[in-house]
Design a protein around this motif. Structure first.
Motif, PDB file in Angstrom:
ATOM      1  N   LEU A   8       0.837  -1.197   0.000  1.00  0.00           N
ATOM      2  CA  LEU A   8       0.000   0.000   0.000  1.00  0.00           C
ATOM      3  C   LEU A   8       0.871   1.246   0.000  1.00  0.00           C
ATOM      4  N   VAL A   9       0.423   2.261  -0.691  1.00  0.00           N
ATOM      5  CA  VAL A   9       1.098   3.552  -0.645  1.00  0.00           C
ATOM      6  C   VAL A   9       0.695   4.208   0.664  1.00  0.00           C
ATOM      7  N   THR A  10       1.678   4.623   1.443  1.00  0.00           N
ATOM      8  CA  THR A  10       1.376   5.202   2.763  1.00  0.00           C
ATOM      9  C   THR A  10       1.650   6.698   2.830  1.00  0.00           C
ATOM     10  N   GLU A  11       2.394   7.232   1.855  1.00  0.00           N
ATOM     11  CA  GLU A  11       2.656   8.680   1.821  1.00  0.00           C
ATOM     12  C   GLU A  11       2.638   9.176   0.387  1.00  0.00           C
ATOM     13  N   PRO A  18       2.947   8.967  -5.265  1.00  0.00           N
ATOM     14  CA  PRO A  18       3.390   8.141  -4.136  1.00  0.00           C
ATOM     15  C   PRO A  18       4.865   8.409  -3.793  1.00  0.00           C
ATOM     16  N   LYS A  21       5.908   3.450   0.029  1.00  0.00           N
ATOM     17  CA  LYS A  21       5.052   2.273   0.008  1.00  0.00           C
ATOM     18  C   LYS A  21       5.432   1.384   1.177  1.00  0.00           C
ATOM     19  N   GLN A  73      -6.860   3.604   4.963  1.00  0.00           N
ATOM     20  CA  GLN A  73      -5.509   3.426   4.430  1.00  0.00           C
ATOM     21  C   GLN A  73      -5.512   2.439   3.265  1.00  0.00           C
ATOM     22  N   ASP A  76      -7.172   4.306   0.224  1.00  0.00           N
ATOM     23  CA  ASP A  76      -6.282   5.345  -0.307  1.00  0.00           C
ATOM     24  C   ASP A  76      -4.968   4.785  -0.839  1.00  0.00           C
ATOM     25  N   GLY A  77      -4.520   3.649  -0.309  1.00  0.00           N
ATOM     26  CA  GLY A  77      -3.187   3.171  -0.617  1.00  0.00           C
ATOM     27  C   GLY A  77      -3.074   2.120  -1.703  1.00  0.00           C
TER      28      GLY A  77
END
Length: 173
Positions: A8-11, A18, A21, A73, A76-77
């Motif tokens: 998952l992309v976290t930021e 992105p 990840k 999360q 979105d990720g």
């Protein structure tokens, strides 16, 4: 135990690209109730999911990963280009029992399932088999790790004999 993972992309940067990840890994044991829920979900889902089914799918994936990330999360990720396929693969991984080792009996491996409804019915039959003697409640069975359920049904675990004292239990009498 086999595990599965999801990236998952976290930021994201200020324009939405992105920047970070994170890889999440499934826990080593999965409760039988979660396996049953995944199979039930797949059996009841049509090719075009409605909003409720979509949210149920997100919730299942979050629970498969033992809530290492939130539903938001996850939404979105996960990359949108293959999100639906990825989420269904996560649920299928658990529903098919892919997370257990290959050391199940030949009878279990030889069992053929034509549909998710058949698979769900097989899981129901396993629950009935384990609870028919009255030794265990349905909730106890559903809380068991899936691998343990297969061992129990295959007779690979030894039945424990009841002993009256700790000395007898450890062979010290």
């Amino acid at each position: 135990m086999k595990s599965n993972n999801i990236v998952l992309v976290t930021e994201f940067d200020e324009i939405g690209n992105p920047t970070r990840k994170e890889t999440f890994v499934t826990r080593p044991t999965v409760k039988f109730s979660l396996v049953y829920e995944c199979a039930s979900f797949l059996a009841s889902t049509s090719s075009k999911m409605n909003n409720d089914e979509l949210h149920q799918m997100f919730d299942l994936v979050v629970r498969i990963y033992d809530e290492q990330f939130t539903k938001t999360q996850l939404i979105d990720g996960i990359p949108s280009r293959n999100a639906m396929r990825e989420l269904l693969e996560q649920i299928t991984f658990v529903a098919k029992g892919r997370h257990i080792d290959e050391k199940v009996s030949k009878d279990v491996k030889a069992t053929k399932v034509n549909s998710w409804e058949d698979h769900k019915n097989n899981l129901k039959a396993q629950i009935r088999d384990m609870t028919k003697d009255g030794n265990q409640s349905v909730n106890t069975v559903l809380d068991m790790p899936f691998y343990f359920v297969f061992d129990e049904l295959n007779g690979e675990t030894k039945k424990k004999q009841h002993v009256d004292s700790m000395f007898d239990a450890f062979g010290m009498s």
